[in-house]
Design an enzyme around this catalytic site. Sequence first.
Site, PDB file in Angstrom:
ATOM      1  N   SER A 100      48.855  74.532  92.013  1.00 13.65           N
ATOM      2  CA  SER A 100      49.815  73.713  92.442  1.00 13.65           C
ATOM      3  C   SER A 100      51.245  74.238  92.014  1.00 13.65           C
ATOM      4  O   SER A 100      51.497  75.475  91.572  1.00 13.65           O
ATOM      5  CB  SER A 100      50.042  72.377  91.340  1.00 13.65           C
ATOM      6  N   ARG A 101      52.469  73.479  92.467  1.00 12.80           N
ATOM      7  CA  ARG A 101      53.786  74.248  92.334  1.00 12.80           C
ATOM      8  C   ARG A 101      54.162  74.403  90.857  1.00 12.80           C
ATOM      9  O   ARG A 101      54.566  75.453  90.502  1.00 12.80           O
ATOM     10  CB  ARG A 101      54.853  73.029  92.991  1.00 12.80           C
ATOM     11  N   TYR A 150      45.482  70.626  79.348  1.00 11.49           N
ATOM     12  CA  TYR A 150      44.978  71.987  79.539  1.00 11.49           C
ATOM     13  C   TYR A 150      44.063  72.571  78.495  1.00 11.49           C
ATOM     14  O   TYR A 150      44.690  72.649  77.254  1.00 11.49           O
ATOM     15  CB  TYR A 150      46.147  72.869  80.186  1.00 11.49           C
ATOM     16  N   TYR A 180      50.447  81.301  78.558  1.00 11.89           N
ATOM     17  CA  TYR A 180      50.760  79.675  78.530  1.00 11.89           C
ATOM     18  C   TYR A 180      51.811  79.683  77.466  1.00 11.89           C
ATOM     19  O   TYR A 180      51.219  78.823  76.487  1.00 11.89           O
ATOM     20  CB  TYR A 180      49.411  78.919  78.586  1.00 11.89           C
ATOM     21  N   GLY A 205      54.926  61.903  88.510  1.00  9.57           N
ATOM     22  CA  GLY A 205      54.267  63.323  88.804  1.00  9.57           C
ATOM     23  C   GLY A 205      53.948  63.844  89.855  1.00  9.57           C
ATOM     24  O   GLY A 205      53.022  64.332  89.933  1.00  9.57           O
ATOM     25  N   LEU A 211      46.966  64.570  82.190  1.00  8.27           N
ATOM     26  CA  LEU A 211      46.485  65.609  82.563  1.00  8.27           C
ATOM     27  C   LEU A 211      46.797  66.608  81.486  1.00  8.27           C
ATOM     28  O   LEU A 211      48.160  66.911  81.055  1.00  8.27           O
ATOM     29  CB  LEU A 211      47.042  66.423  83.721  1.00  8.27           C
TER      30      LEU A 211
HETATM   31  P1  NAI Z   1      52.720  69.622  89.945  1.00 13.88           P
HETATM   32  O1  NAI Z   1      53.995  70.431  90.158  1.00 13.88           O
HETATM   33  O2  NAI Z   1      51.938  68.950  91.388  1.00 13.88           O
HETATM   34  O3  NAI Z   1      53.140  68.294  88.990  1.00 13.88           O
HETATM   35  C1  NAI Z   1      53.989  68.440  88.007  1.00 13.88           C
HETATM   36  C2  NAI Z   1      55.007  67.204  88.444  1.00 13.88           C
HETATM   37  O4  NAI Z   1      55.864  66.975  87.376  1.00 13.88           O
HETATM   38  C3  NAI Z   1      55.945  67.650  89.348  1.00 13.88           C
HETATM   39  O5  NAI Z   1      55.825  66.591  90.612  1.00 13.88           O
HETATM   40  C4  NAI Z   1      57.304  67.517  88.978  1.00 13.88           C
HETATM   41  O6  NAI Z   1      58.447  66.950  89.760  1.00 13.88           O
HETATM   42  C5  NAI Z   1      57.139  66.558  87.781  1.00 13.88           C
HETATM   43  N1  NAI Z   1      58.114  66.685  86.548  1.00 13.88           N
HETATM   44  C6  NAI Z   1      58.616  67.790  85.969  1.00 13.88           C
HETATM   45  N2  NAI Z   1      59.255  67.064  85.048  1.00 13.88           N
HETATM   46  C7  NAI Z   1      59.482  66.075  85.126  1.00 13.88           C
HETATM   47  C8  NAI Z   1      60.377  64.940  84.461  1.00 13.88           C
HETATM   48  N3  NAI Z   1      61.134  65.246  83.364  1.00 13.88           N
HETATM   49  N4  NAI Z   1      60.146  63.789  84.871  1.00 13.88           N
HETATM   50  C9  NAI Z   1      59.234  63.374  85.771  1.00 13.88           C
HETATM   51  N5  NAI Z   1      58.652  64.507  86.278  1.00 13.88           N
HETATM   52  C10 NAI Z   1      58.672  65.597  86.095  1.00 13.88           C
HETATM   53  O7  NAI Z   1      51.775  70.242  89.291  1.00 13.88           O
HETATM   54  P2  NAI Z   1      50.221  69.998  88.687  1.00 13.88           P
HETATM   55  O8  NAI Z   1      49.651  71.358  88.253  1.00 13.88           O
HETATM   56  O9  NAI Z   1      49.418  69.075  89.450  1.00 13.88           O
HETATM   57  O10 NAI Z   1      50.592  69.346  87.197  1.00 13.88           O
HETATM   58  C11 NAI Z   1      50.201  67.956  86.997  1.00 13.88           C
HETATM   59  C12 NAI Z   1      49.763  67.989  85.386  1.00 13.88           C
HETATM   60  O11 NAI Z   1      48.531  68.854  85.359  1.00 13.88           O
HETATM   61  C13 NAI Z   1      50.555  68.513  84.406  1.00 13.88           C
HETATM   62  O12 NAI Z   1      50.428  67.875  83.340  1.00 13.88           O
HETATM   63  C14 NAI Z   1      49.886  69.898  84.296  1.00 13.88           C
HETATM   64  O13 NAI Z   1      50.263  70.478  82.977  1.00 13.88           O
HETATM   65  C15 NAI Z   1      48.662  69.456  84.577  1.00 13.88           C
HETATM   66  N6  NAI Z   1      47.413  70.810  84.437  1.00 13.88           N
HETATM   67  C16 NAI Z   1      47.826  71.523  85.633  1.00 13.88           C
HETATM   68  C17 NAI Z   1      46.661  72.847  85.721  1.00 13.88           C
HETATM   69  C18 NAI Z   1      46.877  73.628  86.901  1.00 13.88           C
HETATM   70  O14 NAI Z   1      46.243  74.667  86.938  1.00 13.88           O
HETATM   71  N7  NAI Z   1      47.781  73.347  87.651  1.00 13.88           N
HETATM   72  C19 NAI Z   1      45.721  72.862  84.739  1.00 13.88           C
HETATM   73  C20 NAI Z   1      45.412  71.749  83.624  1.00 13.88           C
HETATM   74  C21 NAI Z   1      46.429  70.661  83.588  1.00 13.88           C
END
Ligand code: NAI
Length: 289
Positions: A224-225, A174, A184, A9, A172
Site C-alpha cells: 500500500s501507499r 501488524y 518497523y 483511512g 488493522l
Molecule cells: P493506506 O496508505 O492505504 O492507509 C493508511 C491511511 O491512513 C491513508 O489513507 C492515510 O491517508 C490515512 N491516515 C494517515 N494519517 C491519518 C490521520 N491522522 N487521520 C486520518 N487518516 C489518516 O495503507 P494500509 O497499509 O492499507 O494501512 C491501513 C492499515 O493497515 C494501517 O493501520 C496499517 O498500519 C495496517 N497494516 C498495513 C500492513 C501493510 O503491509 N500494508 C500490514 C499490517 C497492517
Amino acid sequence: RGKKAFIAGIADDQGFGWAIAKALAEAGAEISLGVWVPALNIFESSYRRGKFDASRKLSNGSLMEFAKVYPMDAVYDTPEEVPEDVSSNKRYAAAGDLGFTVSDVARNVEKDFGKIDVLVHSLANGPEVTKPLLETSRKGYLMAVSASAYSYVSMLQRFGPIMNPGGAAVSLTYLASEKIIPGYGGGMSSAKAALESDTRVLAYEAGRKYQLRVNTISAGPLGSRAAKAIGFIDDMIKYSYANAPIQKELEAREVGNAAAFLLSPMASAVTGATIYVDNGLNAMGLAPD
Ligand code: NAI
C-alpha cells in the site's frame, strides 16, 4: 435493512481500507468514508477522473458508490485542540464549520445517516517510522501512538454512542506489536501493541456500554501507499512468500473478506480478538530453510 458503515483511512484503491469497503459493498452495506485532509483533494479528483473505476467494479457489474466522503484528521478529537497553523491551513480550512476532528465527523455522520452499524479504522501514521526505536524522539513516538492507536480509542468514544447495538468495529494491526520486526520503527511497533491491548479493553467497555464488538486484524504485508513509505515492503512480501505456511502473496481482498466476516452477525461471539490474516506467517518460529 442494509447496514451503514463508516470507514476511516482510505485515500486510494491500493490499501486495506478500500478492500474492506469493497467487501462490505458486496454484502450490501451503505458506506461513508473519512479521508485524511491532506489526501482528500487527490482522492476526490482521482475518483472523479475515473482512476478507481476498475477497482470499483462489484461482482454484479455495478460500481461501488460512497454515500458520503468526510474530511477527517484522526489526531484531533475536538475543534478546540486543533492548533492555529493547522486550522488556518488552506486544506483544513476548506472543511469549514463541518470540521474534520473525530467528534466533528461523528456528529456529521449521525446528522446525515442516523445510527450506524459498522466502524472501520484503517489508518496509521508514524513520522519517524524509518528510524530505529533507539533513535526515535519522544515527539515522533507519541505521534505514532496518537495517530495509530489513540485514534481508535477516540473513534469508539465518539462513534460508540451513534452505533446500533449488535454493531462492530475493526482496525488493522501488524505482527511488529509482539515480535521484533527490524525496520518497523518510530514507535509504530509500540503503537500496534497499544492498539491490540486497547482492542481487548474497548471490547469489554463498548461491549457492556453499547453492545458493540471490537476486533483487530493482524495483516500480512501489502504494498500500500503507507507501506511503501516504510521502505522495506517488497522485502517483507518476499520474506512472507518464502517463509509463511501458505506460499502466496497476500491480497488486500483477503483482509477485506475477513473484515466483512468480523463485522457481520456471523462473528457475533467474536470480540476483543486479534485475528491473523497473514498466510499464517505469525505461527512460524523459525525460517524453514
Ligand atoms: P493506506 O496508505 O492505504 O492507509 C493508511 C491511511 O491512513 C491513508 O489513507 C492515510 O491517508 C490515512 N491516515 C494517515 N494519517 C491519518 C490521520 N491522522 N487521520 C486520518 N487518516 C489518516 O495503507 P494500509 O497499509 O492499507 O494501512 C491501513 C492499515 O493497515 C494501517 O493501520 C496499517 O498500519 C495496517 N497494516 C498495513 C500492513 C501493510 O503491509 N500494508 C500490514 C499490517 C497492517
